[in-house]
Motif scaffolding. Structure first.
Motif: not given
Length: 150
Positions: A5-9, A58-59, A69-75
């Motif tokens: 499966m795929t995903g993203g911000c 990478e996030p 820690h939490r991963g996120f998109c800075r944009e």
């Protein structure tokens, strides 16, 4: 059966591919998740770290507590991961909403029930409205993009 499966911000900067073995997910109601997302809970899919490949960037990560820690998109700000900081866990959590096909998953448990808000658990009886039935939202999308969002 394992499925890729795929995903993203939201903006597409951070993308991933992950091997998924089942459709089980869970809702976390802890105060850290509530504050990190601005919601009353968050849906997570636990996955093996080794099963995740970051295909975009990478996030970005921030230390959200002494243990995680939490991963996120800075944009665009999309929350993407929850990961224990000690590096001992072979698993991590991906946010269900960040998957390209989040409907694949079903909730099978609740975590941190001491912080859950019962009034938000079953909202099926509340009235609902589709996006296209709200003129102010629909008209803004049509003017900006010529179509409604996916």
């Amino acid at each position: 059966m394992t499925e890729m499966m795929t995903g993203g911000c939201q903006c597409g900067r951070v993308r991933y591919r992950v091997a998924i073995d089942d459709d089980e997910a869970y809702l976390c109601h802890c105060r850290m998740c509530q504050r990190a997302t601005g919601g009353v809970s968050i849906a997570f899919k636990s996955v093996a770290r080794a099963a995740v490949t970051w295909t975009g960037r990478e996030p970005d990560r921030y230390r959200s507590s002494p243990i995680a820690h939490r991963g996120f998109c800075r944009e665009c700000g999309t929350p993407l991961t929850f990961e224990f900081s000690d590096g001992e866990s072979a698993f991590m959590d991906l946010t269900v909403g960040s998957f390209d096909e989040p409907g694949r998953f079903r909730p099978t448990s609740h975590f941190a029930i001491e912080s859950r808000h019962p009034a938000w658990l079953d909202t099926r009886a509340l009235p609902g409205k589709r996006s296209e039935d709200n003129p102010s939202t629909r008209d803004r999308w049509m003017k900006a993009c010529g179509k409604l969002p996916d």
